[in-house]
Design a protein around this motif. Structure first.
Motif, PDB file in Angstrom:
ATOM      1  N   GLU A 173      21.836   6.383  32.543  1.00  0.00           N
ATOM      2  CA  GLU A 173      21.060   5.639  33.539  1.00  0.00           C
ATOM      3  C   GLU A 173      20.713   4.270  32.968  1.00  0.00           C
ATOM      4  N   GLN A 197      20.337  13.634  37.175  1.00  0.00           N
ATOM      5  CA  GLN A 197      21.455  13.231  38.020  1.00  0.00           C
ATOM      6  C   GLN A 197      22.593  14.261  38.099  1.00  0.00           C
ATOM      7  N   LYS A 200      21.703  17.725  39.535  1.00  0.00           N
ATOM      8  CA  LYS A 200      21.534  17.831  40.989  1.00  0.00           C
ATOM      9  C   LYS A 200      22.885  17.764  41.686  1.00  0.00           C
ATOM     10  N   ARG A 219      13.170   7.823  29.071  1.00  0.00           N
ATOM     11  CA  ARG A 219      14.051   6.691  28.779  1.00  0.00           C
ATOM     12  C   ARG A 219      13.443   5.876  27.647  1.00  0.00           C
ATOM     13  N   GLN A 233       9.894  11.390  38.446  1.00  0.00           N
ATOM     14  CA  GLN A 233      10.680  11.014  39.622  1.00  0.00           C
ATOM     15  C   GLN A 233      10.573  12.084  40.689  1.00  0.00           C
ATOM     16  N   HIS A 449      24.442   0.840  39.603  1.00  0.00           N
ATOM     17  CA  HIS A 449      23.587   2.026  39.781  1.00  0.00           C
ATOM     18  C   HIS A 449      23.893   2.996  38.656  1.00  0.00           C
ATOM     19  N   HIS A 450      24.805   3.888  38.819  1.00  0.00           N
ATOM     20  CA  HIS A 450      25.324   4.682  37.699  1.00  0.00           C
ATOM     21  C   HIS A 450      26.767   5.044  38.016  1.00  0.00           C
ATOM     22  N   ARG A 489      27.507   9.841  46.364  1.00  0.00           N
ATOM     23  CA  ARG A 489      28.200  10.036  45.072  1.00  0.00           C
ATOM     24  C   ARG A 489      29.702  10.173  45.271  1.00  0.00           C
TER      25      ARG A 489
HETATM   26  N1  ASP Z   1      19.515   9.194  39.135  1.00  0.00           N
HETATM   27  C1  ASP Z   1      19.169   7.967  39.784  1.00  0.00           C
HETATM   28  C2  ASP Z   1      18.069   7.248  38.993  1.00  0.00           C
HETATM   29  O1  ASP Z   1      17.364   7.862  38.209  1.00  0.00           O
HETATM   30  C3  ASP Z   1      18.683   8.152  41.156  1.00  0.00           C
HETATM   31  C4  ASP Z   1      19.761   8.668  42.037  1.00  0.00           C
HETATM   32  O2  ASP Z   1      20.858   8.123  42.033  1.00  0.00           O
HETATM   33  O3  ASP Z   1      19.496   9.630  42.763  1.00  0.00           O
HETATM   34  O4  ASP Z   1      17.873   6.067  39.168  1.00  0.00           O
END
Ligand code: ASP
Length: 591
Positions: A173, A197, A200, A219, A233, A449-450, A489
């Motif tokens: 992340e 991430q 889920k 982090r 979160q 984003h990722h 995704r």
């Molecule tokens: N995992 C992402 C984050 O922590 C959020 C997401 O893409 O659902 O920013």
């Protein structure tokens, strides 16, 4: 047993016998009668102890602030003229017949019965006392209302609360990992999750369909203002859903929550493409309460001799913008100097400005150190494009686009704050259509984003021009703060491998790090997407707190340590040995 909370007594209880428990907020001796303000989490009740009740009176005389006491007595109306309208319990008092000290308290490290500005490290060291302050307790209570609201909403929409591991592998992340050494696998480490991430996403492959979790994330970031190494979160994921439907559900959740908890009504959120946000505000989290926008003027200044402007104007990575502040000409030179210093934090080498005094007089009516370098024609063309009026000030940013966006973007926010330019109290929006990647300092690409975010194009198009590709990512922004973000995704193995390749993660490394994800994508992964909200930030905004530390029960301080428990701490050699670790820094002395 307690019969009532201190803060809950009122006129409907007059003549009732009650038993209250709490902390003595303040004791006042009024010539023969002792008043105790007794405090519990619900509020404060006034207790009167008079000398007739000899034993209790003697006890009350010994009581000091923050003693823990039990009071039995009868509720009565306060005498005429002594009611306190500012206190919810201010119409009544308790005639204390039986006062018992349950525990004594040392003199508090800072007074709780009076507002005093205490250094944050002291507050954090004695957080258990700090949290006794009604303000702080109310924030915790509000936080609990938010989580319970969100749980109810998501439960009602068929989302399932599933826990995911804390001891896990790295999830990219964009921050450093917190590592935990394994005793049973010498030399190997777990990473604490930067987010749940990939778990889920696995749950979507499993058919959970709708997942949420109020999840701790870790982090190890460079210490920037108002970040916590561990934070919470609201993590959400959903299968068989598109971007719009997902954003609609999340928007409904936030809108209804603001309405129910704060009585704030939002109109439907604006959806602003990333490119527009950068163009107008220099930021992907624009504070839309502030009615100032960037105007690009590179084309107008490209031909001038003034290199400070024409340099960036002719550089494809450069940007030249003007920010017009209506009625800003009264900003003093001293203040402009302070703003110049402020933008330098973001890498700006200076801050050019023009005060618009008398537009009718052309260049002569413009007060500025730079008009002579721009020339009258260019200066006036800029004024026309901006729609400038007498009394305005115009600030300029000219540099690499990144620096201009950050510096003038920050200046815009600062001006909004300093000049009280806000047009409304709350300004939520979505930022959409993010690019997939951004350039790193060494010329490579990194995911904005990722790497699990789906591009809005085919693998072939992506591979052909990765730097141009947009993603299916979205952020929810409120008052210039990112409340949450997520994306649709990648659910296709080939696309995932393409993204890894573009990021410089070759097949072998991808298999080693994310083999389980690539496996899962082979076994019938549904299309899915989700997002995560930062709970701390959300509660901070809703309670109008100055920092996320104000809404976290036991936060770390700004150098990422816990003042209360003195963590992190050194460990014994024996423990290190068990973990097969040797450290270069000194370890705790062995006893
Ligand atoms: N995992 C992402 C984050 O922590 C959020 C997401 O893409 O659902 O920013």
């Amino acid at each position: 047993m307690r019969s009532h909370y201190c803060g809950a007594i009122n006129e409907s209880h007059v003549d009732q016998e009650v038993t209250l428990y709490g902390w003595v907020h303040r004791r006042r001796d009024h010539g023969g009668v002792i008043f105790l303000d007794l405090r519990d989490r619900e509020g404060i009740a006034q207790i009167v102890v008079d000398p007739d009740t000899e034993e209790s009176f003697a006890t009350a005389e010994r009581i000091r602030n923050e003693f823990v006491v039990q009071v039995k007595g009868r509720i009565r109306r306060r005498p005429e003229g002594t009611t306190n309208k500012d206190m919810p319990t201010g119409a009544v008092e308790v005639l204390g017949k039986d006062v018992v000290i349950l525990n004594v308290a040392a003199t508090p490290p800072f007074p709780l019965d009076d507002y005093v500005d205490v250094g944050e490290d002291t507050r954090l060291k004695y957080r258990f006392m700090d949290l006794r302050r009604p303000d702080m307790l109310n924030k915790l209570r509000f936080r609990s209302k938010v989580t319970s609201y969100i749980r109810n909403f998501l439960d009602g929409q068929g989302f399932m609360d599933v826990e995911t591991p804390i001891l896990t592998r790295a999830t990219p992340e964009g921050a450093r990992d917190y590592l935990v050494p394994s005793r049973t696998h010498a030399g190997s480490f777990f990473a604490l999750p930067q987010s749940p991430q990939l778990f889920k996403q696995m749950l979507m492959v499993s058919g959970v369909d709708r997942y949420y979790q109020i999840a701790k994330c870790f982090r190890d970031e460079d210490l920037r203002a108002d970040r916590q190494p561990e934070f919470t979160q609201i993590d959400i994921e959903c299968s068989f859903i598109d971007e719009n439907t997902l954003m609609n559900i999340m928007e409904e959740m936030v809108r209804e929550m603001f309405h129910d908890l704060l009585d704030v009504k939002f109109s439907p959120f604006l959806r602003i493409p990333y490119s527009e946000a950068m163009e107008k505000y220099g930021s992907d989290k624009p504070d839309l309460r502030i009615p100032l926008e960037f105007t690009d003027v590179a084309d107008l200044v490209a031909p001038v001799d003034f290199k400070v402007f024409s340099g960036p104007a002719n550089d494809e990575k450069g940007r030249v913008v003007a920010l017009r502040v209506p009625n800003g000409a009264s900003i003093s030179r001293k203040q402009i100097d302070l703003y110049t210093k402020y933008v330098s934090i973001y890498g700006a080498k200076g801050l050019a400005w023009i005060k618009v005094n008398e537009l009718e007089k052309g260049a002569e009516g413009l007060q500025s150190p730079i008009v002579k370098f721009l020339g009258e024609d260019v200066a006036m063309a800029i004024m026309t494009r901006l729609g400038a009026q007498n009394g305005d000030i115009v600030f300029f940013g000219a540099d690499k686009a990144k620096i201009v966006n950050e510096a003038i973007g920050a200046l815009r926010v600062k001006l909004g704050e300093d000049l009280a330019l806000y047009t409304c109290k709350w300004a939520p929006c979505w930022v959409i259509d993010f690019p997939m990647f951004e350039e790193t300092n060494d010329g490579g690409l990194t995911a904005i984003h990722h790497p699990f975010t789906s591009p809005a194009c085919t693998p072939e198009e992506l591979e052909a021009a990765p730097e141009k590709a947009l993603s299916q990512a979205y952020d929810m922004v409120l008052n210039g703060t990112e409340l949450g973000g997520g994306s649709i995704r990648i659910h296709d193995g080939a696309m995932q491998k393409t993204v890894f390749r573009i990021l410089g993660i070759e097949d072998e490394e991808a298999q080693e790090k994310f083999g389980f994800l690539l496996d899962a994508l082979r076994f019938g992964c549904p299309p899915h997407g989700g997002l995560a909200f930062g709970l701390d930030r959300l509660v901070m905004l809703m309670t109008e707190s100055q920092s996320i530390r104000e809404v976290i029960a036991f936060p770390k301080n700004q150098s990422a340590s816990c003042m209360l428990t003195q963590a992190p701490g050194l460990v014994d050699n024996k423990q290190l040995k068990e973990l097969s670790i040797s450290v270069r820094k000194p370890v705790k002395e062995e006893k």
